[in-house]
Design an enzyme around this catalytic site. Structure first.
Site, mmCIF file in Angstrom:
data_model
loop_
_atom_site.group_PDB
_atom_site.id
_atom_site.type_symbol
_atom_site.label_atom_id
_atom_site.label_comp_id
_atom_site.label_asym_id
_atom_site.label_seq_id
_atom_site.Cartn_x
_atom_site.Cartn_y
_atom_site.Cartn_z
ATOM 1 N N GLU A 113 0.830 -1.213 0.000
ATOM 2 C CA GLU A 113 0.000 0.000 0.000
ATOM 3 C C GLU A 113 0.863 1.261 0.000
ATOM 4 O O GLU A 113 0.565 2.222 -0.700
ATOM 5 C CB GLU A 113 -0.952 0.010 1.200
ATOM 6 C CG GLU A 113 -2.125 -0.946 1.070
ATOM 7 C CD GLU A 113 -3.060 -0.600 -0.074
ATOM 8 O OE1 GLU A 113 -3.287 0.605 -0.367
ATOM 9 O OE2 GLU A 113 -3.593 -1.537 -0.690
ATOM 10 N N TYR A 143 -6.837 6.645 4.323
ATOM 11 C CA TYR A 143 -6.982 5.698 3.218
ATOM 12 C C TYR A 143 -6.165 4.430 3.471
ATOM 13 O O TYR A 143 -6.674 3.316 3.366
ATOM 14 C CB TYR A 143 -6.552 6.320 1.879
ATOM 15 C CG TYR A 143 -6.609 5.301 0.767
ATOM 16 C CD1 TYR A 143 -7.795 5.070 0.086
ATOM 17 C CD2 TYR A 143 -5.498 4.527 0.447
ATOM 18 C CE1 TYR A 143 -7.873 4.098 -0.896
ATOM 19 C CE2 TYR A 143 -5.562 3.557 -0.528
ATOM 20 C CZ TYR A 143 -6.743 3.343 -1.210
ATOM 21 O OH TYR A 143 -6.825 2.378 -2.163
ATOM 22 N N ASP A 153 -10.632 5.972 -3.353
ATOM 23 C CA ASP A 153 -9.537 6.539 -4.138
ATOM 24 C C ASP A 153 -10.068 6.894 -5.524
ATOM 25 O O ASP A 153 -11.265 6.789 -5.789
ATOM 26 C CB ASP A 153 -8.345 5.585 -4.198
ATOM 27 C CG ASP A 153 -8.621 4.314 -5.003
ATOM 28 O OD1 ASP A 153 -9.748 4.131 -5.514
ATOM 29 O OD2 ASP A 153 -7.702 3.496 -5.145
#
Length: 154
Positions: free
Chosen positions: A35, A118, A136
């Site tokens: 990520e 996020y 996103d």
């Protein structure tokens, strides 16, 4: 409606998802590293870096016990070096406070350097199967098409 849409998206994903190295397991550490690497960086660029990273630092403990210099050297060429520095700082914190295990708690994840809403949501949902939404650009594009939205989604 929402469950039907979710099932349609999950079915599409099952049939069309790319085979990516970080999708081959549900290790929270591996998911976290992917990520962070994928922030502002294309998938095809990340793949070789991710593979090298996981060979050299296969766990939080190995990463936390490395030097920052070694971490930055392995990151070299991937750009945005603050990401590597934050990964290293977080690894040390995880080793010290969480016994080398990424915390499953969304709020605890968000307190680690370089992990915002996020990324903590992505890790919580992917690695720990928690119901945390992450929005996103890709999700925004899908939703604008599904619901025929023409207004900017800012």
């Amino acid at each position: 409606m929402k469950y039907k849409l979710a099932q349609l998206l999950l079915n599409w994903y099952k049939e069309n998802a790319r085979d990516l190295p970080w999708r081959r397991n549900n290790d929270p550490y591996a998911i976290w590293i992917s990520e962070i690497m994928l922030q502002q960086t294309q998938v095809n660029t990340v793949i070789p870096y991710y593979k090298r990273w996981m060979e050299r630092f296969p766990s939080v403990g190995k990463l936390a016990n490395a030097s920052e210099e070694e971490v930055l050297k392995l990151w070299e060429g991937l750009g945005y070096y603050s990401r590597a520095r934050n990964i290293f700082k977080s690894a040390v914190m995880i080793q010290t406070h969480f016994y080398c295990k990424l915390p499953a708690n969304y709020q605890a994840l968000e307190k680690l350097p370089g992990i915002g809403k996020y990324t903590s949501g992505a890790i919580a949902s992917i690695a720990f199967n928690q119901d945390k939404a992450t929005i996103d650009g890709n999700i925004r594009r899908v939703l604008t098409r599904v619901f025929n939205i023409s207004l900017p989604l800012g």
